[in-house]
Design an enzyme around this catalytic site. Structure first.
Site, PDB file in Angstrom:
ATOM      1  N   GLU A  50      57.077 -40.801 -33.673  1.00 57.27           N
ATOM      2  CA  GLU A  50      55.963 -41.557 -33.095  1.00 57.27           C
ATOM      3  C   GLU A  50      55.146 -42.307 -34.150  1.00 57.27           C
ATOM      4  O   GLU A  50      54.184 -42.981 -33.815  1.00 57.27           O
ATOM      5  CB  GLU A  50      55.035 -40.626 -32.299  1.00 57.27           C
ATOM      6  N   TRP A  73      51.914 -39.833 -22.349  1.00 58.41           N
ATOM      7  CA  TRP A  73      53.359 -39.777 -22.627  1.00 58.41           C
ATOM      8  C   TRP A  73      53.623 -39.455 -24.099  1.00 58.41           C
ATOM      9  O   TRP A  73      54.570 -38.745 -24.444  1.00 58.41           O
ATOM     10  CB  TRP A  73      54.002 -41.127 -22.251  1.00 58.41           C
ATOM     11  N   THR A 101      67.305 -36.432 -23.775  1.00 60.20           N
ATOM     12  CA  THR A 101      66.177 -37.331 -24.014  1.00 60.20           C
ATOM     13  C   THR A 101      65.896 -38.173 -22.776  1.00 60.20           C
ATOM     14  O   THR A 101      66.822 -38.551 -22.045  1.00 60.20           O
ATOM     15  CB  THR A 101      66.473 -38.268 -25.213  1.00 60.20           C
ATOM     16  N   GLY A 102      64.620 -38.482 -22.597  1.00 59.77           N
ATOM     17  CA  GLY A 102      64.209 -39.351 -21.495  1.00 59.77           C
ATOM     18  C   GLY A 102      64.814 -40.745 -21.605  1.00 59.77           C
ATOM     19  O   GLY A 102      64.781 -41.521 -20.642  1.00 59.77           O
ATOM     20  N   ASP A 113      53.270 -37.495 -27.094  1.00 58.48           N
ATOM     21  CA  ASP A 113      52.858 -36.130 -27.452  1.00 58.48           C
ATOM     22  C   ASP A 113      51.973 -36.100 -28.690  1.00 58.48           C
ATOM     23  O   ASP A 113      51.334 -35.093 -28.967  1.00 58.48           O
ATOM     24  CB  ASP A 113      54.106 -35.285 -27.749  1.00 58.48           C
ATOM     25  N   ARG A 155      62.414 -23.241 -25.629  1.00 62.89           N
ATOM     26  CA  ARG A 155      61.497 -23.707 -24.585  1.00 62.89           C
ATOM     27  C   ARG A 155      61.970 -23.110 -23.259  1.00 62.89           C
ATOM     28  O   ARG A 155      63.025 -23.490 -22.762  1.00 62.89           O
ATOM     29  CB  ARG A 155      61.563 -25.235 -24.513  1.00 62.89           C
TER      30      ARG A 155
END
Ligand code: GLC
Length: 791
Positions: free
Chosen positions: A627, A481, A699-700, A483, A344
């Site tokens: 998720e 938020w 990570t957030g 994805d 990325r």
């Protein structure tokens, strides 16, 4: 079961059993020269890009090899050992990793680090003869170079990459050259001569090897390389094949005697290598000065908030490990780990704006710099660029509306939430510093035009207002938020509706400061409109739904067979202020009942099945993963924060404990991941591996948990003109102490809880003076401010 313990006084995690369930890693250096190292020496190094600047090879998803290998051979018996794999002890500290291994009456102490601001790494080593007779030893170091700095090419394009490299031995070092046959500058394909060095300091090289196959021998392995076994590396270079740096040094060590060595790795030419090596003439002194500088740097970054509470684990996280995790995430973004390979080539908008929140209370000026950068990556239509390239040039970028941006970044469309993260981040920055003039700072937009920060925020609101769905909620676009939730231009997201509400509320405070009367009228009416929409179109019986599909079907409604109850809309109803009082308690109790487990609360339940609607991308994951009803760790931070905002401190801490790495130290066989850092998610109760955690470090979760700890549990809530205290703690806590750097002053806060409440306010004294409210106006904050707060 545990594999180690926290040494809080040194801010180190000490691994005493090297056979950890996964490689447990640490970060050295910075993305300018980055190195990742596991407790068994595994990991890689790179310059600027983990994907395109890789200099040390590492095999992802394999057996944590190769790595930074140091060997010792006892020459009379011929026995030898790889000292840096399965060491007796490994201590991961702030920017350095120490190892200690005993072998044949020798104590080997190793320290791996990248000196502050430098572009080389050191493997420092002290060998001590702890026995009673003299020893004849051979020390060897091994670094496996990539043949190509693009790690994919290095791994798969072997018909090419194996024929472009060679090594030469000079002085104390192996030099690796890539494309040595090219002339200096880049050719028409951008290829150029590249150089790396691996050098030995502190002794003379007795033999060397630049060729991996010759070092390992046919069918040799890293623990038993031929060159080490026979005590001579054969003095061969590489000419094609796989390059490496292997250097040996023969030495005699008398009883009690110690000797220092350094293996030095860098990507540089011969002249620069000479200069770098010259800086380490007196090894032990130069290395200890460099290491001290590094520690001092990290300690000063972490010191801004120090707490002492009844929970040792909470203290370790807030004082050291969560804070360190936040800085690493802030600096490295999602660039490189054992899960992110570096492909990325930029910053994710939402991730980065969230990452900033984790360090504002510790280093507001670094936060500001990155915030300015992210504001310059907001397009003039108000949306954030989903991916902000490392080469970002404000004012001249294309956007997802342009084919070239889509092609280059792989991001085909705008996301609904990106720029809305700016509101809490800008707000927190201004409240931490009191610097309201930040609102007036001019910053370019990503594509063209420029405007004040205040104008940027206005456009962010406008972006959402211009993209409303049929119910009047912000459209979900390519993603919010989540994805894995693609709701498109017609589907709507309740999460974004709540983010939008919070943004409007914060903006009202900014607008009041700016005395922007007409705009206040506008956002006030927009605020009441969105509140009504959330109430009418999102609340259903006992929960807030997750949104609407493009076909107008509710997601997360009572009675749905799958994905009926979602975590984020409940927690965000509290954080945004959409729900208060009984309503808030109702939906949050629903979370506890329907989503909670010993390892945290699932993102939603029940998981999607094959019949999921088209935008439900999470259906690809096994139920209980990611998720698709996994325990998404970042959301646990919002859960803790929401409970803390409601004043339910005991429950906030219950959720905190379920997810806190340090509190799982004795359950390493379940959690698997490092007990000192957060990861992206934990497998939920539907998985046979419930409690196993994944995607370490970047990570957030780091920032969200930090905000939940500082603003939520500790209740440190500054605003423009002062500081509000509102601790929300487990009722069993008697007291806690907080030392906080705040606007250039030192706050010494003592919170006592004689009534064993979980939140509330009985009295407060600031420098001996009583206050009726738990609010300290800035003018009462002096250089040393002692605060006594009774719950
Ligand atoms: C990953 C992404 C983040 C996203 C989250 C939930 O952590 O980095 O941007 O919000 O997944 O999908």
């Amino acid at each position: 079961m545990n594999y180690g313990y926290f040494d809080d006084s040194k801010r180190e995690y000490v691994i005493t059993n090297p056979r950890t369930p996964e490689p447990w890693v640490n970060y050295l250096g910075s993305p300018e020269y980055g190195a990742i190292i596991s407790n068994n020496g595994g990991g890689y190094s790179f310059v600027k890009s983990g994907a395109n600047g890789r200099i040390l090879r590492y095999q992802f998803n394999s057996f944590d090899a190769p790595g930074r290998y140091i060997y010792l051979r006892e020459n009379s018996s011929g026995s030898y050992r790889l000292l840096s794999r399965f060491p007796d002890i490994c201590r991961h500290g702030t920017g350095y990793t120490l190892m200690e291994t005993a072998f044949c009456a020798v104590r080997a102490e190793m320290c791996f680090f990248v000196p502050l601001g430098s572009r080389h790494e050191l493997w420092q080593l002290k060998l001590t003869n702890t026995g009673s007779s003299a020893l004849s030893l051979t020390l060897s170091g091994y670094a496996e170079f990539t043949n190509n700095s693009n790690y994919e090419q290095d791994g798969i394009n072997l018909q090419y990459s194996q024929f472009i490299t060679k090594t030469v031995f000079e002085k104390n070092r192996i030099r690796q050259l890539i494309h040595p046959n090219l002339s200096e500058g880049p050719d028409s394909d951008g290829k150029r001569v590249e150089e790396r060095i691996f050098a030995l300091l502190g002794g003379s090289v007795s033999s060397y090897c630049g060729d991996r196959a010759r070092f390992l021998g046919s069918w040799g392995d890293y623990e038993h390389p031929l060159g080490v076994a026979r005590g001579n590396l054969g003095n061969v270079n590489c000419y094609g094949g796989n390059g490496c740096g292997a250097l040996s040094c023969s030495l005699e060590l008398l009883p009690g005697q110690s000797r220092d060595f350094v293996f030095l790795l860098s990507a540089c030419g011969a002249k620069e290598a000479d200069e770098i090596c010259a800086g380490y003439e007196n090894i032990s002194e130069s290395c200890s000065v460099e290491l001290q500088k590094l520690k001092a740097y990290w300690y000063s970054r972490l010191e801004g908030l120090q707490i002492k509470t009844p929970s040792k684990e909470f203290d370790s996280m807030v004082n050291s490990w969560n804070a360190y995790n936040c800085f690493i995430t802030f600096t490295w973004s999602r660039a490189a780990s054992f899960f992110y390979c570096g492909l990325r080539n930029g910053y994710g908008y939402r991730d980065t704006v969230q990452d900033i929140q984790g360090i504002i209370h510790l280093d507001p000026s670094a936060a500001r710099e990155q915030l300015e950068f992210m504001l310059s990556a907001q397009a003039k239509n108000g949306g954030g660029l989903p991916l902000v390239k490392y080469t970002h040039t404000p004012g001249r970028e294309n956007t997802p509306d342009d084919e070239s941006y889509r092609r280059e970044t792989g991001h085909p469309a705008w996301r609904a939430d990106d720029a809305l993260w700016l509101f809490p981040t800008v707000y927190k920055y201004i409240c931490e510093t009191g610097d309201l003039s930040f609102l007036d700072e001019n910053i370019p937009f990503a594509d063209s035009e420029e405007g004040s920060v205040y104008e940027h925020l206005k456009r962010a609101l406008q972006f959402s207002e211009n993209r409303l769905g049929d119910h009047g909620m912000p459209a979900g676009l390519y993603a919010d938020w989540n994805d894995c939730l693609r709701l498109g231009a017609k589907g709507e997201s309740s999460f974004v509706a709540m983010q939008y509400l919070l943004a409007l509320r914060l903006m009202k405070e900014f607008a009041a400061h700016k005395r922007d009367a007409d705009y206040i009228l506008h956002i006030s009416s927009e605020e009441s409109r969105i509140r009504q929409v959330i109430e009418k179109s999102c609340f259903a019986e006992d929960r807030y739904i997750r949104g609407y599909t493009e076909e107008g079907k509710q997601i997360g409604a009572p009675g749905d067979e799958t994905a009926a109850f979602w975590l984020n809309p409940q927690t965000w109803s509290v954080i945004s202020g959409a729900a208060e009082g009984e309503r808030a308690e109702l939906v949050m109790d629903g979370v506890h009942e329907k989503l909670n487990s010993p390892h945290g609360a699932a993102l939603m339940m029940p998981p999607f099945r094959a019949d999921a609607f088209e935008g439900a991308l999470a259906v690809v994951y096994n139920p209980g993963m990611k998720e698709n009803a996994g325990i998404f760790s970042q959301t646990q931070g919002w859960l803790v924060l929401a409970e803390a905002l409601l004043g339910r401190g005991t429950r906030a801490f219950e959720y905190y404990s379920e997810n806190c790495p340090a509190m799982q130290n004795d359950k390493a066989e379940t959690r698997q991941m490092e007990p000192y850092v957060f990861g992206q998610f934990t497998e939920g109760p539907l998985s046979p591996n419930a409690g196993r955690s994944h995607v370490h470090w970047l990570t957030g979760t780091a920032s969200t948990m930090m905000v939940a700890s500082v603003e939520g549990i500790l209740g440190i809530r500054p605003d423009f003109h002062g500081l509000r205290l509102s601790p929300s703690i487990p009722s069993c806590w008697d007291e806690l102490e907080i030392k906080k750097r705040f606007r250039g002053c030192a706050l010494n806060i003592k919170i006592i809880n004689p009534k064993h409440a979980e939140s509330g306010f009985s009295r407060m004294q600031v420098n001996g003076r009583s206050f009726d409210e738990p609010y300290i106006p800035a003018e009462f904050i002096t250089e040393e401010t002692d605060i006594l707060y009774e719950i």
